[in-house]
Design a protein around this motif. Structure first.
Motif, PDB file in Angstrom:
ATOM      1  N   ALA A 153     -23.235  -3.103 -14.102  1.00  8.97           N
ATOM      2  CA  ALA A 153     -24.529  -4.412 -13.767  1.00  8.97           C
ATOM      3  C   ALA A 153     -25.134  -4.254 -12.355  1.00  8.97           C
ATOM      4  CB  ALA A 153     -24.148  -5.426 -13.837  1.00  8.97           C
ATOM      5  N   GLY A 154     -23.752  -3.211 -11.887  1.00  5.35           N
ATOM      6  CA  GLY A 154     -25.135  -2.203 -10.494  1.00  5.35           C
ATOM      7  C   GLY A 154     -24.007  -3.565  -9.525  1.00  5.35           C
ATOM      8  N   LYS A 155     -22.557  -4.293  -9.455  1.00  4.96           N
ATOM      9  CA  LYS A 155     -22.675  -5.143  -8.512  1.00  4.96           C
ATOM     10  C   LYS A 155     -21.209  -5.355  -7.804  1.00  4.96           C
ATOM     11  CE  LYS A 155     -25.652  -8.232 -10.496  1.00  4.96           C
ATOM     12  NZ  LYS A 155     -26.468  -8.972  -9.890  1.00  4.96           N
ATOM     13  N   GLU A 156     -21.181  -5.415  -6.872  1.00  6.35           N
ATOM     14  CA  GLU A 156     -20.097  -5.227  -6.334  1.00  6.35           C
ATOM     15  C   GLU A 156     -18.626  -5.966  -6.600  1.00  6.35           C
ATOM     16  OE1 GLU A 156     -18.684  -3.709  -1.500  1.00  6.35           O
ATOM     17  OE2 GLU A 156     -20.752  -5.140  -1.862  1.00  6.35           O
ATOM     18  N   LEU A 157     -17.659  -5.072  -6.350  1.00  3.91           N
ATOM     19  CA  LEU A 157     -16.507  -5.888  -6.798  1.00  3.91           C
ATOM     20  C   LEU A 157     -15.629  -6.326  -5.350  1.00  3.91           C
ATOM     21  CD1 LEU A 157     -14.400  -7.413  -8.571  1.00  3.91           C
ATOM     22  CD2 LEU A 157     -13.883  -4.785  -9.122  1.00  3.91           C
ATOM     23  N   ILE A 158     -15.296  -7.265  -4.823  1.00  3.10           N
ATOM     24  CA  ILE A 158     -14.180  -7.428  -3.611  1.00  3.10           C
ATOM     25  C   ILE A 158     -12.784  -7.688  -3.954  1.00  3.10           C
ATOM     26  CG2 ILE A 158     -13.693  -8.544  -1.952  1.00  3.10           C
ATOM     27  CD1 ILE A 158     -16.894  -9.018  -1.288  1.00  3.10           C
ATOM     28  N   ILE A 159     -12.031  -6.877  -3.950  1.00  2.00           N
ATOM     29  CA  ILE A 159     -10.658  -7.924  -4.231  1.00  2.00           C
ATOM     30  C   ILE A 159      -9.558  -8.579  -2.618  1.00  2.00           C
ATOM     31  CG2 ILE A 159      -8.387  -6.809  -5.106  1.00  2.00           C
ATOM     32  CD1 ILE A 159     -10.301  -4.460  -6.883  1.00  2.00           C
ATOM     33  N   LEU A 160      -9.682  -9.124  -3.261  1.00  2.00           N
ATOM     34  CA  LEU A 160      -8.160  -9.826  -2.094  1.00  2.00           C
ATOM     35  C   LEU A 160      -6.984  -9.534  -2.236  1.00  2.00           C
ATOM     36  CD1 LEU A 160     -10.259 -12.813  -1.628  1.00  2.00           C
ATOM     37  CD2 LEU A 160     -10.714 -11.270  -0.651  1.00  2.00           C
ATOM     38  N   ASP A 161      -6.613  -8.299  -2.136  1.00  3.24           N
ATOM     39  CA  ASP A 161      -5.639  -7.519  -2.592  1.00  3.24           C
ATOM     40  C   ASP A 161      -3.914  -8.982  -1.949  1.00  3.24           C
ATOM     41  OD1 ASP A 161      -4.069  -5.874  -3.509  1.00  3.24           O
ATOM     42  OD2 ASP A 161      -3.785  -4.147  -2.651  1.00  3.24           O
ATOM     43  N   ARG A 162      -2.760  -8.613  -2.807  1.00  4.16           N
ATOM     44  CA  ARG A 162      -1.623  -9.589  -2.730  1.00  4.16           C
ATOM     45  C   ARG A 162      -0.325  -8.834  -2.655  1.00  4.16           C
ATOM     46  NH1 ARG A 162      -2.500 -15.216  -1.986  1.00  4.16           N
ATOM     47  NH2 ARG A 162      -4.613 -15.436  -2.643  1.00  4.16           N
ATOM     48  N   PRO A 163       1.004  -8.652  -2.598  1.00  4.72           N
ATOM     49  CA  PRO A 163       1.960  -7.343  -2.338  1.00  4.72           C
ATOM     50  C   PRO A 163       2.241  -8.098  -4.022  1.00  4.72           C
ATOM     51  CG  PRO A 163       1.876  -9.488  -0.721  1.00  4.72           C
ATOM     52  CD  PRO A 163       0.963 -10.248  -1.731  1.00  4.72           C
ATOM     53  N   ASN A 164       3.345  -6.537  -4.359  1.00  6.61           N
ATOM     54  CA  ASN A 164       3.520  -6.573  -5.889  1.00  6.61           C
ATOM     55  C   ASN A 164       4.749  -7.216  -5.757  1.00  6.61           C
ATOM     56  OD1 ASN A 164       5.063  -5.436  -8.308  1.00  6.61           O
ATOM     57  ND2 ASN A 164       3.939  -4.159  -8.163  1.00  6.61           N
ATOM     58  N   PRO A 165       5.388  -8.345  -6.485  1.00  4.80           N
ATOM     59  CA  PRO A 165       6.558  -7.959  -6.938  1.00  4.80           C
ATOM     60  C   PRO A 165       7.645  -7.515  -7.059  1.00  4.80           C
ATOM     61  CG  PRO A 165       5.419 -10.113  -7.664  1.00  4.80           C
ATOM     62  CD  PRO A 165       4.674  -9.611  -6.923  1.00  4.80           C
ATOM     63  N   ASN A 166       7.239  -6.700  -7.858  1.00  6.32           N
ATOM     64  CA  ASN A 166       7.740  -5.859  -8.643  1.00  6.32           C
ATOM     65  C   ASN A 166       7.904  -4.442  -7.755  1.00  6.32           C
ATOM     66  OD1 ASN A 166       9.920  -6.857 -10.274  1.00  6.32           O
ATOM     67  ND2 ASN A 166       8.018  -7.906 -10.873  1.00  6.32           N
ATOM     68  N   ASP A 167       7.813  -4.008  -7.007  1.00  8.13           N
ATOM     69  CA  ASP A 167       6.720  -3.032  -6.573  1.00  8.13           C
ATOM     70  C   ASP A 167       8.414  -1.701  -6.149  1.00  8.13           C
ATOM     71  OD1 ASP A 167       5.322  -1.179  -5.178  1.00  8.13           O
ATOM     72  OD2 ASP A 167       5.380  -1.910  -2.981  1.00  8.13           O
ATOM     73  N   TYR A 168       8.138  -1.220  -7.403  1.00 10.33           N
ATOM     74  CA  TYR A 168       8.866   0.201  -7.572  1.00 10.33           C
ATOM     75  C   TYR A 168       8.945   0.889  -8.878  1.00 10.33           C
ATOM     76  CZ  TYR A 168      11.533  -3.048 -10.565  1.00 10.33           C
ATOM     77  OH  TYR A 168      11.985  -3.816 -12.421  1.00 10.33           O
ATOM     78  N   ILE A 169       8.671   1.843  -9.246  1.00 10.23           N
ATOM     79  CA  ILE A 169       8.523   2.849 -10.218  1.00 10.23           C
ATOM     80  C   ILE A 169       9.565   3.143 -10.842  1.00 10.23           C
ATOM     81  CG2 ILE A 169       7.144   5.101 -10.863  1.00 10.23           C
ATOM     82  CD1 ILE A 169       6.427   4.291  -7.955  1.00 10.23           C
ATOM     83  N   ASP A 170       9.457   2.755 -12.640  1.00 12.36           N
ATOM     84  CA  ASP A 170      10.454   2.605 -13.948  1.00 12.36           C
ATOM     85  C   ASP A 170       9.689   2.755 -14.881  1.00 12.36           C
ATOM     86  OD1 ASP A 170      13.178   4.199 -14.012  1.00 12.36           O
ATOM     87  OD2 ASP A 170      13.907   1.477 -14.013  1.00 12.36           O
ATOM     88  N   GLY A 171      10.285   3.476 -16.275  1.00 16.16           N
ATOM     89  CA  GLY A 171      10.161   3.501 -17.450  1.00 16.16           C
ATOM     90  C   GLY A 171       9.524   4.616 -17.864  1.00 16.16           C
ATOM     91  N   PRO A 172       9.357   4.935 -18.898  1.00 11.89           N
ATOM     92  CA  PRO A 172       8.253   5.673 -19.516  1.00 11.89           C
ATOM     93  C   PRO A 172       7.460   5.393 -19.591  1.00 11.89           C
ATOM     94  CG  PRO A 172       9.486   4.536 -21.136  1.00 11.89           C
ATOM     95  CD  PRO A 172       9.883   3.809 -19.919  1.00 11.89           C
ATOM     96  N   VAL A 173       6.269   6.492 -19.270  1.00 15.22           N
ATOM     97  CA  VAL A 173       4.546   6.561 -19.049  1.00 15.22           C
ATOM     98  C   VAL A 173       4.207   6.354 -20.477  1.00 15.22           C
ATOM     99  CG1 VAL A 173       2.854   8.119 -18.412  1.00 15.22           C
ATOM    100  CG2 VAL A 173       4.542   7.852 -16.860  1.00 15.22           C
TER     101      VAL A 173
END
Length: 398
Positions: A153-173
């Motif tokens: 639609a040609g509209k801008e998206l504003i993202i109001l960021d919030r923290p990630n409570p499970n902020d780690y990287i794990d598991g199969p892709v």
């Protein structure tokens, strides 16, 4: 008097230095930094993709923006609805918000993307939903769909960021042959990104069906870095109703692909595990019941389930190590008397697909074969390392 003050201040500073650092400044969410985006919204028609987690202090973001004179013409609600009171997977319909009179358009049920007529009614879209950092939590699917609608639609998206409570990287892709509503992207189970960073990854990796890019304006967090502990101020969904349930979710959601209850139908979901067939093997028990707005038809409804009580389990070592706990899956599979039923969906319509949840067909086979946690983790490479390298291109925070 002044000298006493200086002595006290000096002692505090010495104490902070002895502890290794000054007190950490509080995290400031994107939504709270109204000075960075409210002037930008002036004389614009605003659409909002929000739920009950979109707050400034104790007030819903919608109410705060209306008070500040922002013209909100549409609200778009994700899974669990605009106010977060719909059950898991329940159909959510359109409505008029009784408090404000603003039309609320459901994005979970009959449609996943806003209709064209509703996109025509806005100039800018705002996205503010607290995510929990897991592939099978559907907010990131909604984010991608909104990005696609805005790009079209040609509209801008504003993202109001919030923290990630499970902020780690794990598991199969995720093996994209297993793509489903609980796995849309080639990412591990815990992806280690905020919503703002994930949006940049969607754009950068070309994960929208049209391959277009969404025009993004991200209001970043202040005083945040990856790996910080963060206690959510609002429950993100009806069955993640405690901080403990949020932190256990990456491991316990995998049990939705088994005959083991994760506590749906109780007031302690995603903090307990059990099944009727484990009677005699565990002393702890709970009995799932129908709870409107949380779980109407839970697995093992009306039956005593025996198993593990994880409400007081210390999640800190697990999060510090950046590892999803696989030991519970191995333990309960080994303890279950009729192993043929453990992963077999034909025994219960409430069971999910373990392959789609895990993102690979290997995980179930590895549990059945008696593989160790270390052996299972080794099978996630090189995909996990490749993802970590790709992820660095989209980070907003150290």
């Amino acid at each position: 008097m002044r000298s006493i003050f200086h002595v006290v201040l000096l002692l505090l500073c010495v104490g902070w230095l002895a502890a290794g650092a000054a007190p950490a400044k509080p995290i400031v969410t994107g939504a709270e930094q109204t000075q960075l985006y409210v002037p930008y919204l002036k004389n614009k028609r605003i659409g909002m993709v929000i739920n009950q987690t979109a707050v400034i202090g104790q007030r819903l973001l919608l109410d705060s923006l209306l008070k500040l004179g922002v013209k909100v013409t549409r609200v778009f609600g994700p899974e669990h609805g605009f106010r977060g009171n719909a059950s898991n997977g329940a159909h959510v319909g359109d409505e008029i918000d009784s408090a404000t009179g603003i039309p609320v358009v459901s994005l979970y049920g009959a449609r996943k993307m806003p209709p064209q007529k509703d996109m025509d009614a806005i100039d800018i879209m705002i996205f503010d939903i607290q995510d929990v950092g897991c592939r099978f939590y559907t907010n990131i699917n909604t984010l991608r769909d909104i990005m696609e609608a805005c790009a079209e639609a040609g509209k801008e998206l504003i993202i109001l960021d919030r923290p990630n409570p499970n902020d780690y990287i794990d598991g199969p892709v995720l093996d994209m042959k297993l793509k489903s509503g609980i796995g849309q992207f080639p990412i591990p189970i815990t992806h280690g990104l905020t919503v703002g960073e994930f949006a940049q990854m969607v754009n950068g990796q070309g994960w929208m069906t049209t391959k277009k890019k969404c025009k993004l304006k991200i209001i970043p967090l202040k005083n945040y870095h990856h790996g910080m502990d963060y206690t959510l101020p609002v429950h993100p969904s009806p069955n993640l109703n405690t901080q403990q349930s949020v932190l256990l979710y990456p491991a316990l959601c995998l049990f939705e692909g088994t005959i083991i209850s994760q506590g749906r139908g109780t007031y302690m979901p995603f903090t307990v595990l059990g099944a009727p067939a484990l009677k005699g093997k565990y002393a702890f028990s709970f009995t799932p019941e129908s709870i409107p707005g949380k779980s109407e038809s839970p697995l093992h409804m009306g039956e005593a389930c025996y198993g593990l009580d994880l409400r007081n389990f210390d999640t800190a070592p697990m999060r510090k190590a950046g590892k999803i706990n696989l030991g519970w899956m191995i333990e309960l599979y080994n303890a279950y008397p009729d192993k043929a039923k453990f992963f077999d969906r034909s025994y219960s319509k409430q069971m999910g697909d373990i392959n789609k949840l895990a993102g690979t067909t290997e995980f179930m086979q590895q549990i059945v074969a008696g593989k160790s946690e270390a052996e299972i983790r080794r099978s996630w490479e090189p995909g996990l390392s490749n993802y970590k390298k790709m992820r660095t291109r989209y980070l907003l925070y150290p």
